[in-house]
Scaffold this active site. Structure first.
Site, PDB file in Angstrom:
ATOM      1  N   GLU A   1     -15.049 -20.407 -11.116  1.00 27.17           N
ATOM      2  CA  GLU A   1     -15.223 -19.363 -10.122  1.00 27.17           C
ATOM      3  C   GLU A   1     -15.289 -17.990 -10.784  1.00 27.17           C
ATOM      4  OE1 GLU A   1     -13.723 -19.626  -5.803  1.00 27.17           O
ATOM      5  OE2 GLU A   1     -12.278 -18.275  -6.748  1.00 27.17           O
TER       6      GLU A   1
ATOM      7  N   LYS B   1     -20.365 -20.610   3.430  1.00 26.40           N
ATOM      8  CA  LYS B   1     -19.380 -20.398   4.500  1.00 26.40           C
ATOM      9  C   LYS B   1     -20.020 -19.671   5.684  1.00 26.40           C
ATOM     10  CE  LYS B   1     -15.403 -18.770   2.980  1.00 26.40           C
ATOM     11  NZ  LYS B   1     -14.462 -17.999   2.141  1.00 26.40           N
TER      12      LYS B   1
ATOM     13  N   HIS C   1      -8.978 -44.135 -20.943  1.00 19.60           N
ATOM     14  CA  HIS C   1      -9.536 -45.364 -20.386  1.00 19.60           C
ATOM     15  C   HIS C   1     -10.542 -45.056 -19.281  1.00 19.60           C
ATOM     16  CE1 HIS C   1      -6.735 -48.046 -22.548  1.00 19.60           C
ATOM     17  NE2 HIS C   1      -5.953 -46.984 -22.506  1.00 19.60           N
TER      18      HIS C   1
ATOM     19  N   GLU D   1     -10.444 -22.151   7.085  1.00 20.66           N
ATOM     20  CA  GLU D   1      -9.727 -23.410   6.840  1.00 20.66           C
ATOM     21  C   GLU D   1      -8.222 -23.226   7.026  1.00 20.66           C
ATOM     22  OE1 GLU D   1     -13.211 -23.349   3.811  1.00 20.66           O
ATOM     23  OE2 GLU D   1     -11.807 -21.912   4.713  1.00 20.66           O
TER      24      GLU D   1
ATOM     25  N   GLY E   1      -7.417 -14.172  -5.831  1.00 22.39           N
ATOM     26  CA  GLY E   1      -6.843 -15.424  -5.336  1.00 22.39           C
ATOM     27  C   GLY E   1      -6.489 -16.411  -6.430  1.00 22.39           C
ATOM     28  N   ARG E   2      -7.381 -16.582  -7.406  1.00 18.92           N
ATOM     29  CA  ARG E   2      -7.128 -17.570  -8.453  1.00 18.92           C
ATOM     30  C   ARG E   2      -6.144 -17.074  -9.500  1.00 18.92           C
ATOM     31  NH1 ARG E   2     -12.172 -15.808  -8.169  1.00 18.92           N
ATOM     32  NH2 ARG E   2     -13.180 -14.701  -9.881  1.00 18.92           N
TER      33      ARG E   2
ATOM     34  N   LYS F   1      -4.581 -13.875   2.568  1.00 18.27           N
ATOM     35  CA  LYS F   1      -4.531 -12.416   2.414  1.00 18.27           C
ATOM     36  C   LYS F   1      -4.943 -11.717   3.713  1.00 18.27           C
ATOM     37  CE  LYS F   1      -5.886 -10.595  -1.493  1.00 18.27           C
ATOM     38  NZ  LYS F   1      -6.725 -10.064  -2.606  1.00 18.27           N
TER      39      LYS F   1
END
Length: 546
Positions: free
Chosen positions: A356, A508, A388, A216, A270-271, A210
């Site tokens: 979040e 961060k 399993h 990152e 964002g999510r 954005k």
């Protein structure tokens, strides 16, 4: 914004549920089924062949009634209206929350600060259609005149998890010969291994950020640009990079043609952004018509959530059942169990969506929450693999963990008896969790002594079963929107802001302050950095080779 005048746990509706818990914990689900012959029909809902069976829960009609009253007391109906109408319910960032506008396929306007946002939403969708059509048809060429064969989406968080999950979930609808890759981790291995799979001349990079400043994402993007320039020269950037951002200047400075910048807005979290231009990789992979079907499924669930009464409302029921378990049964976790290999990334996607959003310990008014829990721990895996792995703990462990089982009635890859076996495992697991196995049943099978207790299953472990016709784009859209709204319901009850993520910022910020120490630009303050530098200087690889 509606102000909560009482602490949640002091509400009379909350106290009534505490009393109901004391009553209901003495009754097993097995008993409930025995005395309620229509329990399956009474505790299930169908919407366009999207089916929720919530009969295997520790509830009776009275329980649901009390949960609905709690929702009413917490202003749930008003909160839903506030979100859909564009009010700034993200109070800490002073923003509207309108991912629902991204899939609003009606003629209904949606206003933010008095301006209808729908024309802008439709304009971006049209731009996505035109661009994806060009890439998929081969009309869009790279700098050497070759068609695109590989898409590399560079983003992190919601700019990665959503598109990554959906493209995998809808892999059956992917255009042959057009492959999607996702890079998110700052670990150089992520980008390096991806670049080893593609050819520069036929690769298109999507930079999803954005602000175009996310550390990152921009670090990975700059490394990808260097790789491309080394292969094809500086002029190649404009034909091999597009941006999803709001920062036009940063995009231009990077070398991306602003005509190839796709807009989105600060009211898109964002999510919750896969429905926006952040979903460009989805659109390229499955085509615009299928992307539109994804939006249609989400819109169908939005309208259901917005208009149906509590007692007929799938996300509200799912959300309130979670409240019942997290706050009254003191469950700490929720298992997401998709019985569809294409949905293998769904648990990771929902981890961000839920943890979040609702991993908060402060009310909207800034009061520290001390008398109730918020935000469950989510985990899961595709069935039957999970059986399993961690199902032993679900069945016989000391943790009380509700489960969501998700399965299609029809497989996209019919192969012999595979799908019947898959479906039988879903039903078998939910029944085993609910019914358990008593000591008497174990003894009747001939087991004696200490072996008996090892064979006993307590049962009474709740689950929801979600069945869809098949995992087409439409039904996937319904499923994802359902979970978004379920999370919102729980945030409203807990009186928290589900739409910020302040908790991710401190680490961060500290990382940026520490980085100069690692680069030798500032004196070392952290003993652990001294150790790292010491280890870097040692030429001691023990003879390892690739």
């Amino acid at each position: 914004m509606q102000v909560r005048k009482q602490v949640l746990s002091s509400l009379s509706e909350w106290k009534a549920l505490e009393e109901e818990h004391r009553r209901i914990e003495k009754i097993s689900m097995k008993e409930m089924f025995q005395r309620e012959p229509n329990r399956f029909e009474d505790f299930s809902i169908s919407l366009d062949n999207f089916f929720l069976d919530y009969s295997k829960n520790c509830i009776e009609e009275k329980t649901l009634s009390l949960l609905f009253k709690l929702g009413e007391a917490c202003g749930l109906k008003e909160a839903i209206s506030s979100m859909f109408s564009g009010e700034k319910i993200n109070i800490t960032e002073d923003r509207s929350v309108l991912h629902t506008a991204l899939r609003n396929l009606s003629d209904r306007p949606v206003y933010v600060e008095g301006k209808d946002v729908m024309p802008a939403v439709r304009s971006v969708l049209e731009k996505m259609k035109e661009f994806s059509d060009k890439v998929r048809s081969g009309e869009w060429k790279g700098s050497t005149g070759e068609a695109i064969t590989d898409i590399v989406n560079i983003g992190i968080g919601g700019s990665d998890l959503g598109p990554r999950m959906v493209t995998e979930a809808l892999k059956k609808y992917q255009k042959p010969g057009l492959n999607c890759h996702f890079v998110s981790n700052i670990d150089g291995t992520d980008l390096t291994e991806t670049l080893n799979k593609v050819e520069a001349s036929t690769t298109l990079f999507i930079i999803s950020s954005k602000t175009f400043t996310t550390q990152e994402t921009i670090t990975n993007a700059l490394s990808a640009r260097r790789w491309l320039i080394n292969k094809l020269g500086p002029s190649s950037v404009s034909r091999h990079f597009v941006a999803i951002s709001t920062n036009r200047k940063a995009v231009e400075d990077f070398g991306i043609d602003p005509a190839n910048m796709f807009e989105f807005w600060d009211w898109v979290g964002g999510r919750y952004s896969l429905w926006s231009s952040i979903g460009l990789s989805i659109c390229l992979s499955i085509g615009f018509e299928n992307f539109k079907h994804l939006l249609e499924g989400a819109f169908r669930m939005d309208e259901h959530f917005r208009t149906r009464p509590f007692s007929e409302n799938i996300p509200i029921i799912m959300g309130l059942l979670g409240i019942w378990y997290y706050n009254f049964f003191h469950a700490d976790a929720l298992a997401i169990l998709p019985y569809d290999q294409y949905l293998s990334n769904l648990p990771a996607y929902l981890q961000q969506a839920d943890m979040e959003s609702n991993g908060k310990g402060v009310t909207k008014e800034g009061e520290r929450i001390v008398s109730y829990k918020t935000g469950p721990i989510l985990f899961g895996a595709a069935g039957t693999n999970g059986q399993h792995s961690f199902y032993q703990l679900l069945h016989q462990g000391t943790h009380f963990i509700p489960c969501d089982f998700i399965v299609p009635a029809n497989s996209l890859n019919e192969l012999g008896e595979h799908h019947n076996i898959l479906l039988s495992n879903v039903i078998g697991q939910t029944e085993a969790l609910m019914m358990g196995k008593s000591r008497e049943e174990v003894i009747s099978e001939g087991f004696k002594g200490s072996l008996i207790e090892h064979k006993v299953f307590e049962g009474n472990r709740p689950s929801n079963t979600i069945i869809v016709e098949r995992f087409s784009p439409y039904y996937l859209g319904m499923l994802l929107a359902m979970y978004e709204h379920k999370i919102f319901v729980q945030g409203v009850i807990w009186d928290i802001n589900s739409f910020d993520q302040m908790g991710v910022e401190l680490g961060k910020k500290l990382a940026k302050e520490i980085l100069p120490e690692l680069k030798g630009e500032e004196p070392i303050k952290h003993p652990i950095i001294k150790k790292i530098i010491e280890m870097r200087r040692r030429d001691d690889d023990k003879g390892y080779s690739s």
